[in-house]
Design a protein around this motif. Structure first.
Motif, PDB file in Angstrom:
ATOM      1  N   GLY A 255       0.809  -1.212   0.000  1.00 27.10           N
ATOM      2  CA  GLY A 255       0.000   0.000   0.000  1.00 27.10           C
ATOM      3  C   GLY A 255       0.845   1.265   0.000  1.00 27.10           C
ATOM      4  O   GLY A 255       2.046   1.242  -0.292  1.00 27.10           O
ATOM      5  N   ASP A 256       0.222   2.381   0.342  1.00 25.31           N
ATOM      6  CA  ASP A 256       0.903   3.675   0.321  1.00 25.31           C
ATOM      7  C   ASP A 256       1.612   3.894   1.656  1.00 25.31           C
ATOM      8  O   ASP A 256       1.135   4.620   2.537  1.00 25.31           O
ATOM      9  CB  ASP A 256      -0.105   4.783   0.046  1.00 25.31           C
ATOM     10  N   ARG A 259       2.551   7.613   2.726  1.00 29.57           N
ATOM     11  CA  ARG A 259       1.445   8.427   3.252  1.00 29.57           C
ATOM     12  C   ARG A 259       1.068   7.990   4.665  1.00 29.57           C
ATOM     13  O   ARG A 259       0.877   8.822   5.562  1.00 29.57           O
ATOM     14  CB  ARG A 259       0.233   8.338   2.333  1.00 29.57           C
ATOM     15  N   LEU A 281      10.304   5.906  -1.888  1.00 23.73           N
ATOM     16  CA  LEU A 281       9.363   6.672  -1.077  1.00 23.73           C
ATOM     17  C   LEU A 281       9.682   8.156  -1.185  1.00 23.73           C
ATOM     18  O   LEU A 281      10.809   8.545  -1.507  1.00 23.73           O
ATOM     19  CB  LEU A 281       9.445   6.226   0.381  1.00 23.73           C
ATOM     20  N   ILE A 284       4.532  13.422   0.551  1.00 25.33           N
ATOM     21  CA  ILE A 284       3.182  13.309  -0.011  1.00 25.33           C
ATOM     22  C   ILE A 284       2.579  14.676  -0.321  1.00 25.33           C
ATOM     23  O   ILE A 284       1.495  14.765  -0.906  1.00 25.33           O
ATOM     24  CB  ILE A 284       2.254  12.542   0.957  1.00 25.33           C
ATOM     25  N   THR A 356       2.418  -4.571   6.703  1.00 22.54           N
ATOM     26  CA  THR A 356       1.648  -3.482   6.103  1.00 22.54           C
ATOM     27  C   THR A 356       1.072  -2.575   7.181  1.00 22.54           C
ATOM     28  O   THR A 356       0.054  -2.900   7.800  1.00 22.54           O
ATOM     29  CB  THR A 356       0.506  -4.046   5.235  1.00 22.54           C
TER      30      THR A 356
END
Length: 410
Positions: A255-256, A259, A281, A284, A356
């Motif tokens: 995932g992100d 963020r 990375l 944001i 995650t």
């Protein structure tokens, strides 16, 4: 004396070899390092004046490619064995010893045997050593049968996995140079007395594994590089930030992460220093409380941050521990759950549950890492971390070679 060091893996596998190479050279040995062809490894070794013999394919391409590495495992394993009997064997010519590490150096002991030189196998974390005290980690191949919990049985099944990956290629190459077949590839590689190049506080060896390991301490390459001026400016502009970086992890399917991490750190009232790494990375938004960095001197940086959020590689864990920086370990693969557990057990940080992070889960881990008592404990443990591991290993190796070398008067 001439020594060959070799290892196939990420920076966490190559940098310790550079540290050992520097220590060996300081004791008068000539050293070369067989490592993957990635440019960053070439630059790392060139920076300390150690000859680099590239072998195998790019590790970065392997890790970040579209196809998960585990699906390519059989082809990668066979190709690596061929490289061991090819490029690595050629580099070992004229050497007195070879130290093998990294991803299953399946042919290197055979090469040393054929050349009649000393062979040592070094691991950077204890969990790869078979033990009744814990189960084997994940490995490509047939899944373990459900319900089997006896660690001895699981390690026997792990032997079968390693044999399936490497056995045919290894024994074919051994036959080609007149050597008999090996029936247990893993234990053949590890030897009866492997070297454990990890700090005994972070990773207790014999007590944990039951093996007669030679624990040298971690092989740390001293980094003298100054921090970039823009990083210095960011550090000086406010309270210590939280560093977030996942090194050579691709973070595929996670995932992100950027963020989630930035939002969670900001919610704790902290600024963010984010390491791009192989997952690339970055910030944001354009807010000034977040700054992104590339490859950097973590030894200099980690002593100036509020906490380190990372993947749990052996090198990053050790560097943060030496710096007294509280840690949040978000383990992704292989040995990283082990390091996460050790960080939590030692009270120097938090082990995130799973690979995650969510805003909620990372916030909980950050609360632990940023607590004053965690900082105090991390500071105390920092004073116990050894810094002489590479020198210890270098002296052990050269002493062993000396004992095996006939004297001129013999």
């Amino acid at each position: 004396m001439r020594v060959l060091l070799m290892g196939f893996g990420s920076r966490g596998d190559v940098e310790p070899l550079a540290g050992l190479a520097v220590a060996l050279r300081a004791l008068g040995a000539q050293v070369r390092v067989c490592a993957p062809p990635d440019e960053e490894f070439a630059q790392l070794l060139a920076g300390v004046g150690v000859p680099h013999v590239p072998f195998g394919r790019s590790v970065r391409a392997l890790v970040t490619g579209a196809e998960p590495p585990e699906k390519k495992a059989p082809k990668v394993a066979a190709a690596l064995v061929a490289e061991h009997f090819g490029t690595v064997a050629a580099a070992a010519e004229g050497c007195d010893a070879v130290v093998a590490s990294g991803l299953m150096p399946a042919g290197v002991r055979s090469v040393a045997e054929k050349l009649g030189i000393r062979y040592e196998c070094a691991v950077f974390q204890p969990w790869v050593l078979p033990s009744p005290n814990y189960p084997p980690g994940p490995r490509p191949g047939k899944p373990f049968p459900p319900g089997v919990t006896d660690n001895r049985v699981l390690w026997d099944l792990d032997t079968e996995k390693v044999n399936a990956l490497y056995g045919e290629a290894l024994n074919t190459h051994r036959a080609s140079i007149g050597l008999p077949p090996v029936d247990n590839v893993r234990d053949h590689i590890l030897t009866d007395r492997p070297w454990l190049a990890a700090d005994p506080v972070l990773a207790p060896g014999k007590e944990l594994t039951g093996h007669d390991v030679v624990q040298t301490g971690a092989w740390v390459l001293r980094d003298e590089r100054p921090l970039p001026s823009e990083v210095e400016a960011f550090l000086e502009a406010g309270e210590p930030p939280v560093y977030v970086g996942f090194g050579s992890m691709s973070l595929r399917g996670s995932g992100d992460v950027a963020r989630v991490a930035i939002d969670a750190v900001r919610a704790r009232g902290r600024r963010v220093l984010i390491g791009r790494g192989w997952a690339e990375l970055g910030p944001i938004d354009g807010r000034g409380d977040c700054f992104a960095v590339g490859e950097i001197n973590q030894q200099a940086l980690f002593g100036r941050v509020a906490a380190v959020v990372h993947h749990g590689g052996a090198g990053t864990t050790t560097t943060a521990a030496r710096a007294g920086a509280p840690q949040v370990v978000v383990p992704q693969i292989v040995d990283q759950p082990y390091w996460a557990r050790r960080v939590a057990e030692l009270g120097i940080g938090a082990a995130h549950d799973g690979p995650t992070p969510t805003f909620e889960s990372l916030s909980v881990s950050l609360a632990t890492a940023l607590a004053p008592e965690t900082r105090a404990r991390a500071t105390a443990v920092a004073g116990t971390i050894r810094t002489d591991g590479a020198t210890v290993a270098a002296q052990l190796l050269l002493d062993a070679i000396d004992r095996e070398t006939p004297s001129a008067s013999a």
